[in-house]
Every structure is written in C-alpha cells, then in structure tokens.
Design a protein around this motif. Sequence first.
Motif, PDB file in Angstrom:
ATOM      1  N   SER A  80       0.805  -1.225   0.000  1.00 14.96           N
ATOM      2  CA  SER A  80       0.000   0.000   0.000  1.00 14.96           C
ATOM      3  C   SER A  80       0.836   1.272   0.000  1.00 14.96           C
ATOM      4  O   SER A  80       0.291   2.374  -0.069  1.00 14.96           O
ATOM      5  CB  SER A  80      -0.961   0.006   1.186  1.00 14.96           C
ATOM      6  OG  SER A  80      -0.280  -0.207   2.397  1.00 14.96           O
ATOM      7  N   ILE A  84      -3.356   5.119   2.600  1.00 18.75           N
ATOM      8  CA  ILE A  84      -4.528   4.435   3.128  1.00 18.75           C
ATOM      9  C   ILE A  84      -5.523   4.093   2.025  1.00 18.75           C
ATOM     10  O   ILE A  84      -6.220   3.062   2.093  1.00 18.75           O
ATOM     11  CB  ILE A  84      -5.207   5.276   4.241  1.00 18.75           C
ATOM     12  CG1 ILE A  84      -6.273   4.441   4.973  1.00 18.75           C
ATOM     13  CG2 ILE A  84      -5.775   6.556   3.681  1.00 18.75           C
ATOM     14  CD1 ILE A  84      -5.729   3.278   5.742  1.00 18.75           C
ATOM     15  N   ALA A  85      -5.601   4.909   0.974  1.00 24.06           N
ATOM     16  CA  ALA A  85      -6.499   4.601  -0.137  1.00 24.06           C
ATOM     17  C   ALA A  85      -6.043   3.337  -0.865  1.00 24.06           C
ATOM     18  O   ALA A  85      -6.869   2.495  -1.250  1.00 24.06           O
ATOM     19  CB  ALA A  85      -6.569   5.781  -1.105  1.00 24.06           C
ATOM     20  N   THR A  88      -6.919   0.300   1.276  1.00 25.13           N
ATOM     21  CA  THR A  88      -8.329  -0.062   1.125  1.00 25.13           C
ATOM     22  C   THR A  88      -8.553  -0.845  -0.162  1.00 25.13           C
ATOM     23  O   THR A  88      -9.221  -1.887  -0.172  1.00 25.13           O
ATOM     24  CB  THR A  88      -9.205   1.202   1.136  1.00 25.13           C
ATOM     25  OG1 THR A  88      -9.026   1.888   2.376  1.00 25.13           O
ATOM     26  CG2 THR A  88     -10.670   0.854   0.955  1.00 25.13           C
ATOM     27  N   GLN A  92      -9.482  -5.016  -0.792  1.00 21.21           N
ATOM     28  CA  GLN A  92     -10.567  -5.474  -1.661  1.00 21.21           C
ATOM     29  C   GLN A  92     -10.052  -6.459  -2.700  1.00 21.21           C
ATOM     30  O   GLN A  92     -10.707  -7.469  -3.012  1.00 21.21           O
ATOM     31  CB  GLN A  92     -11.233  -4.277  -2.348  1.00 21.21           C
ATOM     32  CG  GLN A  92     -11.952  -3.332  -1.414  1.00 21.21           C
ATOM     33  CD  GLN A  92     -13.050  -4.012  -0.606  1.00 21.21           C
ATOM     34  OE1 GLN A  92     -13.801  -4.841  -1.120  1.00 21.21           O
ATOM     35  NE2 GLN A  92     -13.139  -3.684   0.671  1.00 21.21           N
ATOM     36  N   PRO A 106      -1.498  -0.820   8.838  1.00 19.81           N
ATOM     37  CA  PRO A 106      -1.926   0.527   8.418  1.00 19.81           C
ATOM     38  C   PRO A 106      -1.145   1.617   9.127  1.00 19.81           C
ATOM     39  O   PRO A 106      -1.019   1.625  10.347  1.00 19.81           O
ATOM     40  CB  PRO A 106      -3.403   0.554   8.812  1.00 19.81           C
ATOM     41  CG  PRO A 106      -3.538  -0.459   9.902  1.00 19.81           C
ATOM     42  CD  PRO A 106      -2.561  -1.538   9.557  1.00 19.81           C
ATOM     43  N   VAL A 112      -8.238   3.508   8.966  1.00 13.54           N
ATOM     44  CA  VAL A 112      -8.380   2.095   8.602  1.00 13.54           C
ATOM     45  C   VAL A 112      -9.690   1.489   9.102  1.00 13.54           C
ATOM     46  O   VAL A 112     -10.068   0.390   8.708  1.00 13.54           O
ATOM     47  CB  VAL A 112      -7.178   1.277   9.140  1.00 13.54           C
ATOM     48  CG1 VAL A 112      -7.282   1.089  10.662  1.00 13.54           C
ATOM     49  CG2 VAL A 112      -7.069  -0.075   8.436  1.00 13.54           C
ATOM     50  N   PRO A 114     -12.986   1.809   8.478  1.00 16.38           N
ATOM     51  CA  PRO A 114     -13.964   1.259   7.537  1.00 16.38           C
ATOM     52  C   PRO A 114     -13.530  -0.061   6.905  1.00 16.38           C
ATOM     53  O   PRO A 114     -14.360  -0.945   6.669  1.00 16.38           O
ATOM     54  CB  PRO A 114     -14.095   2.368   6.478  1.00 16.38           C
ATOM     55  CG  PRO A 114     -13.702   3.621   7.188  1.00 16.38           C
ATOM     56  CD  PRO A 114     -12.610   3.191   8.125  1.00 16.38           C
ATOM     57  N   THR A 115     -12.235  -0.196   6.644  1.00 15.87           N
ATOM     58  CA  THR A 115     -11.724  -1.439   6.074  1.00 15.87           C
ATOM     59  C   THR A 115     -11.877  -2.593   7.055  1.00 15.87           C
ATOM     60  O   THR A 115     -12.270  -3.705   6.681  1.00 15.87           O
ATOM     61  CB  THR A 115     -10.241  -1.274   5.668  1.00 15.87           C
ATOM     62  OG1 THR A 115     -10.135  -0.250   4.671  1.00 15.87           O
ATOM     63  CG2 THR A 115      -9.677  -2.572   5.113  1.00 15.87           C
ATOM     64  N   GLN A 118     -15.509  -3.642   7.092  1.00 14.35           N
ATOM     65  CA  GLN A 118     -15.861  -4.439   5.926  1.00 14.35           C
ATOM     66  C   GLN A 118     -15.381  -5.879   6.067  1.00 14.35           C
ATOM     67  O   GLN A 118     -16.116  -6.830   5.744  1.00 14.35           O
ATOM     68  CB  GLN A 118     -15.269  -3.803   4.668  1.00 14.35           C
ATOM     69  CG  GLN A 118     -15.929  -2.491   4.274  1.00 14.35           C
ATOM     70  CD  GLN A 118     -15.189  -1.774   3.162  1.00 14.35           C
ATOM     71  OE1 GLN A 118     -14.238  -2.302   2.593  1.00 14.35           O
ATOM     72  NE2 GLN A 118     -15.630  -0.550   2.859  1.00 14.35           N
TER      73      GLN A 118
END
Length: 360
Positions: A80, A84-85, A88, A92, A106, A112, A114-115, A118
Amino acid sequence: MERRRFALAAALAISGCLAAACGGNSGTGNDNSGGGNDAAAKPVIGVDYPRSDTDFWNSYISYVPKFAGELGAEVKTTNSQNDIAKLTANVQTLVGQGVKGVVMAPQDTAAVAPTLQQLEGKKIPAVLVDTRPDTGNAFMVVRADNRAYGEKACKFLGVKLGGKGKVVMLEGDLASINGRDRTEAFNDCMKQNYPGITVFGEATNWDGAVASQKLATRLTANPDIKGVYMQSSFALAGTLQVLKQRDLLVPPGDSKHVFVVSNDGIPQELKDIAAGNIDATVSQPADLYAKWALSYAQAAIEGKTFQPGKTDHDSTIIQVRPGLLEDQLSAPLVTADGGTYGGIPSVKHDDKSLWGNNLS
C-alpha cells in the motif's frame, strides 16, 4: 512448540466467524501446521505490506515468505506504499482473490476503521502488525509496547546527559498510534524524571529529508543540543549527515559528542552503535512481527481464540478494548555496553539474539 489451552471467552470473541474452540494464548507454533493436514485446510492469507522504502519494512517483507513456508500457509501480497487509499483497494483485491484472513500494517490508524468493518462483515479475520487501530475490531494486533520505546529512549538520554541539557525528538507521524505513543511517553518520562532537560519535538511524518532539515534548523538555533531521539531508523542517514557536517559526529568520549537513540534495530543501526556513531536503539522485532502475524491469521482461520495473559514466546497479550487484543512482543534497548540505564536493562549491540544480527 507446545501449546497451552484456554477455554473460550465469549466476551473476547472477535467476530461471528470464530467457532467455539480454544487455542493456546501463545498463538500457533510452527509444528501446528504439520503434514497431517489435508490440502483443504491449507490457509490462504492476504498480506499487505505497508511500504518498501525503509530498511525495517524491507526486512519484514523478507521474513513473510520464510515464516509462511514454515507454517504451511499460502500468501498473496500487496503493497500500500504508506497510502490508506491503496490499502483499502488492496484489501478489496485480496478479498476478491479468496483469502481467508488478512494481515496488514496501516500507517494511518484512524482511517483504517472502515476497512476493518468491511472485513468483519465478510467474516474475514484481520491481524494488524506494528500499529493498533484507533477504532474498529481485529482478531489480533501484533505489536510491541510503543510507549516503552519512548520511555527507554528517555531513560538512556536522561542518564547520558546527567539530567540536564537539550535534546531533539524527531517524531513520526502523529496520525499513527506509534508516533503518538512514542512522543507522549518520551515527553512524560522527561517531565517526570529529568525536568532539567529541554525537549524540542519535531514532527517529521516519518520522512527522512524532513527530519534532517528540522534537525539542522534546531542545531543552528541551539548549538548546545546534546541528544537526539529518532522515533525510527528513517532518520538515521540524515541525522548522521547533519552531525558530520557540523563536526559533531565524534566518538562518545569526545566532549562534542551528541548522544543519539534510534528505534528499529536494523543491521545498520547495530553497526553504527559499534562504530560510535549512535549510542542506542530499541530493537523492533521485524522477524517476530512476520512470524506471529501469520501465526495468528492462521489460528483465526482455524477457529481458535485467545485470552489476555502471558504467552510462551516472551510476550503478553492485553485487551485493548472489547473486540481487540494485542500481543506485545519484546523490544529491548540496545547499547554499546549492554548496561542498565535509569533502571532499563539493555542488550549489547552484538548480541546474537537480535534479529538485526541474523538477517541474511
């Protein structure tokens, strides 16, 4: 490795994917993935590398396939790049590739969440390395006590400076729990134990060029600075260059010597301690980060759970909050003489137990 067994603690269950099974609170050792497992039991673990522009993280990256092989785990990897984008998106991608668990580190510990949410919703356990999320759940955090990093650096410099003088702290990113922990602990320790020492805190965002520029500016305004605390080895080369340019890169016995404490334990730091260029570091266990992160991910996939307490690998699992456990691995202070500073024992720089002395 022999495992100690614990009863399932429902209050500590991380997500609905965990079966009502028990596992040793020391994680899974290398012998737990023996040849008796069938092919269907072989875990597929997604690993996102946080960055590859520092010696520490490149060392961690080199350990991941080694320990995955020892565990009998298949890994799929992404990087990554401290974004952070990208993290994410990478997660996925890994989920789309069918991984059953995710290991990540992260650097932005607030963004982080929301990730993690999910992954939890998909019943895919997450193991975090080095950093702890500000909010959100994970199966386990594999980390050392970062407040202890700041305290160890403080005690070493406090003793070396005799409790008086000026020091510069080259801070990491305060958006990261690591940067906050190290900064707060260093400042708290100095105020409590060495009030005669003035601390100049410099935010650097883990950027070596920024760190060296800010150190140079501070030295210009305060040429009597006698100590530097680098919160990571990202600042090592630049710090030594600045000191050399100012004729301050001299042996510890010289009156002009500036005492330098780093944080990582990479091979170059150990060499610089031996050479007298820096004086100490705190050895973050890059090897154990990889080993135990993968071990916990494998354990999560197998339905094991863990409880707070001592482990059989010289660490302690703590409950940070409901839904989040943290295995705090050992991270020793490393010095030239292996002495004790302000009550903090240290390991000599050439000790073979240090991963930085065993990296091939």
